[in-house]
Motif scaffolding. Structure first.
Motif, PDB file in Angstrom:
ATOM      1  N   LEU A 283       0.965  -1.238   0.041  1.00 39.27           N
ATOM      2  CA  LEU A 283       0.120   0.034   0.183  1.00 39.27           C
ATOM      3  C   LEU A 283       0.720   1.357  -0.294  1.00 39.27           C
ATOM      4  O   LEU A 283       0.501   2.248  -0.710  1.00 39.27           O
ATOM      5  CB  LEU A 283      -0.972   0.137   1.249  1.00 39.27           C
ATOM      6  N   ALA A 284       1.795   1.406   0.629  1.00 33.24           N
ATOM      7  CA  ALA A 284       2.922   2.492   0.735  1.00 33.24           C
ATOM      8  C   ALA A 284       3.539   2.825  -0.438  1.00 33.24           C
ATOM      9  O   ALA A 284       3.610   3.632  -0.837  1.00 33.24           O
ATOM     10  CB  ALA A 284       3.950   2.268   1.995  1.00 33.24           C
ATOM     11  N   VAL A 285       3.930   1.483  -1.001  1.00 32.02           N
ATOM     12  CA  VAL A 285       4.571   1.784  -2.367  1.00 32.02           C
ATOM     13  C   VAL A 285       3.541   2.228  -3.422  1.00 32.02           C
ATOM     14  O   VAL A 285       3.921   3.105  -4.377  1.00 32.02           O
ATOM     15  CB  VAL A 285       4.875   0.474  -2.830  1.00 32.02           C
ATOM     16  N   ARG A 286       2.280   1.906  -3.179  1.00 33.34           N
ATOM     17  CA  ARG A 286       1.077   2.323  -4.468  1.00 33.34           C
ATOM     18  C   ARG A 286       1.043   3.830  -4.084  1.00 33.34           C
ATOM     19  O   ARG A 286       1.008   4.465  -5.151  1.00 33.34           O
ATOM     20  CB  ARG A 286      -0.018   1.776  -4.043  1.00 33.34           C
ATOM     21  N   GLN A 287       0.775   4.158  -2.914  1.00 38.65           N
ATOM     22  CA  GLN A 287       0.802   5.680  -2.721  1.00 38.65           C
ATOM     23  C   GLN A 287       1.904   6.394  -2.951  1.00 38.65           C
ATOM     24  O   GLN A 287       1.939   7.692  -3.578  1.00 38.65           O
ATOM     25  CB  GLN A 287       0.594   5.795  -0.981  1.00 38.65           C
ATOM     26  N   LEU A 288       3.115   5.907  -2.967  1.00 36.14           N
ATOM     27  CA  LEU A 288       4.411   6.872  -3.453  1.00 36.14           C
ATOM     28  C   LEU A 288       4.531   6.780  -4.747  1.00 36.14           C
ATOM     29  O   LEU A 288       4.601   7.578  -5.594  1.00 36.14           O
ATOM     30  CB  LEU A 288       5.540   5.954  -2.580  1.00 36.14           C
ATOM     31  N   GLN A 289       3.752   5.774  -5.446  1.00 41.76           N
ATOM     32  CA  GLN A 289       3.866   5.933  -6.764  1.00 41.76           C
ATOM     33  C   GLN A 289       2.864   6.753  -7.569  1.00 41.76           C
ATOM     34  O   GLN A 289       3.206   7.709  -8.341  1.00 41.76           O
ATOM     35  CB  GLN A 289       3.415   4.331  -7.493  1.00 41.76           C
ATOM     36  N   GLU A 290       1.726   7.081  -6.791  1.00 39.77           N
ATOM     37  CA  GLU A 290       1.001   7.846  -7.071  1.00 39.77           C
ATOM     38  C   GLU A 290       1.363   9.419  -6.927  1.00 39.77           C
ATOM     39  O   GLU A 290       1.131  10.141  -7.664  1.00 39.77           O
ATOM     40  CB  GLU A 290      -0.480   7.817  -6.308  1.00 39.77           C
ATOM     41  N   ARG A 291       2.112   9.518  -5.755  1.00 43.14           N
ATOM     42  CA  ARG A 291       2.646  10.804  -5.472  1.00 43.14           C
ATOM     43  C   ARG A 291       3.802  11.304  -6.604  1.00 43.14           C
ATOM     44  O   ARG A 291       3.839  12.314  -6.797  1.00 43.14           O
ATOM     45  CB  ARG A 291       3.246  10.746  -4.168  1.00 43.14           C
ATOM     46  N   LEU A 292       4.684  10.242  -6.885  1.00 45.60           N
ATOM     47  CA  LEU A 292       5.606  10.559  -7.803  1.00 45.60           C
ATOM     48  C   LEU A 292       5.323  10.368  -9.207  1.00 45.60           C
ATOM     49  O   LEU A 292       6.096  10.932 -10.203  1.00 45.60           O
ATOM     50  CB  LEU A 292       6.838   9.722  -7.565  1.00 45.60           C
ATOM     51  N   GLY A 293       4.035   9.983  -9.765  1.00 49.59           N
ATOM     52  CA  GLY A 293       3.802   9.776 -11.083  1.00 49.59           C
ATOM     53  C   GLY A 293       4.226   8.742 -11.786  1.00 49.59           C
ATOM     54  O   GLY A 293       4.674   8.851 -12.869  1.00 49.59           O
ATOM     55  N   VAL A 294       4.511   7.436 -10.961  1.00 51.71           N
ATOM     56  CA  VAL A 294       5.575   6.380 -11.398  1.00 51.71           C
ATOM     57  C   VAL A 294       4.507   5.314 -11.484  1.00 51.71           C
ATOM     58  O   VAL A 294       3.608   5.073 -10.818  1.00 51.71           O
ATOM     59  CB  VAL A 294       6.719   6.228 -10.510  1.00 51.71           C
TER      60      VAL A 294
END
Length: 287
Positions: free
Chosen positions: A214-225
């Motif tokens: 979940l944390a990786v997915r949130q980070l992906q969204e934040r970074l546009g990755v």
């Protein structure tokens, strides 16, 4: 005997290098990036600079607390995101990005259960993990030394239920094998919360929705990755949710056998600096 799984050509990390466009690398710490002495490999620091120059973000993802991760990477952590406490506390540039916390009634239920196990002969150390510090009641040198490996901010108290913090996790160290020890005795906690074995001796009790994935997915969204632009590395059960969030998921050579089966690719061991080896190869392929 050599690890024959690594010899499977379609799962060896070299088969992951084609069509490469990696923009985010997420790595577990113990048993994955860190050497067995709990240090960052010297070769990592030059690789970190190379990743930044190539526009690749690196993020540690660990069951360790944020204070411990920040100390590990204090040499060069500008702009770095940290997924701490198995995804329950995410920090970027010293500022909280997101967190998941435990409510007071559940903490009291869990601590009562764990204290009961100790009274019945289980050799356990319990850590109540807050945002400001981790709290322990057991003060013997052996347990404190073990806890210090993962909790830089550590406070010994008479009663952890009397502390004042926001709590993201309860960690348990079983001096026996945790998978067949304490982890087999806490089914009532699994009814409402997440219990994960995070090492041969450690388990974590967390909010039900908490995991590194979940944390990786949130980070992906934040970074546009995207997941196609993400590579993740892990070795134990608290890493497997990350595998679903990345096109390139790598289990280390020393990973738990069941974790190896869940990763798409296999990497050399932490002692062989597998994360450094694979990421270097990905950057070489990226040109």
């Amino acid at each position: 005997m050599a690890d024959t799984v690594l010899e499977t050509a379609d799962r060896h990390y070299e088969s992951s290098l084609e069509g490469n466009d990696v923009r985010l690398v997420v790595a577990d710490m113990d048993g994955t990036l860190l050497l067995d002495d709990h240090t960052v490999p010297d070769a990592f620091w030059a690789l970190l600079q190379r990743m930044r120059a190539a526009g690749v973000e690196f993020t540690p993802a660990s069951g360790r607390q944020y204070a411990t991760l920040a100390k590990l990477f204090e040499r060069d952590s500008d702009g770095m995101s940290f997924i701490a406490e198995n995804g329950t506390f995410v920090v970027r540039d010293g500022q909280e990005v997101s967190s998941l916390t435990l409510d007071e009634s559940f903490i009291r239920q869990a601590i009562a259960l764990l204290r009961g196990l100790i009274e019945n002969g289980h050799d356990l150390g319990v850590v109540l993990c807050g945002k400001k510090s981790a709290y322990i009641e057991r003060g013997d040198d052996v347990f404190i030394a073990e806890a210090r490996n993962y909790y830089e901010a550590l406070t010994v108290v008479d009663d952890m239920l009397g502390t004042d913090d926001e709590y993201v996790k309860i960690a348990v160290y079983d001096f026996s094998e945790v998978e067949t020890g304490a982890a087999a005795e806490v089914d009532e906690l699994r009814e409402s919360h997440r219990v994960v074995v995070s090492g041969h001796h450690w388990m974590d009790i967390m909010p039900p929705e908490a995991n590194k994935g979940l944390a990786v997915r949130q980070l992906q969204e934040r970074l546009g990755v995207t997941s196609e632009q993400t590579a993740v590395f892990g070795d134990f059960f608290n890493d497997v949710e990350m595998f679903a969030e990345a096109e390139r998921s790598y289990a280390m050579a020393g990973a738990h056998p069941e974790v190896k089966e869940l990763a798409k690719y296999l990497a050399p061991s932490n002692q062989e600096q597998g994360v450094v080896t694979v990421v270097s190869a990905l950057l070489d392929a990226q040109g």
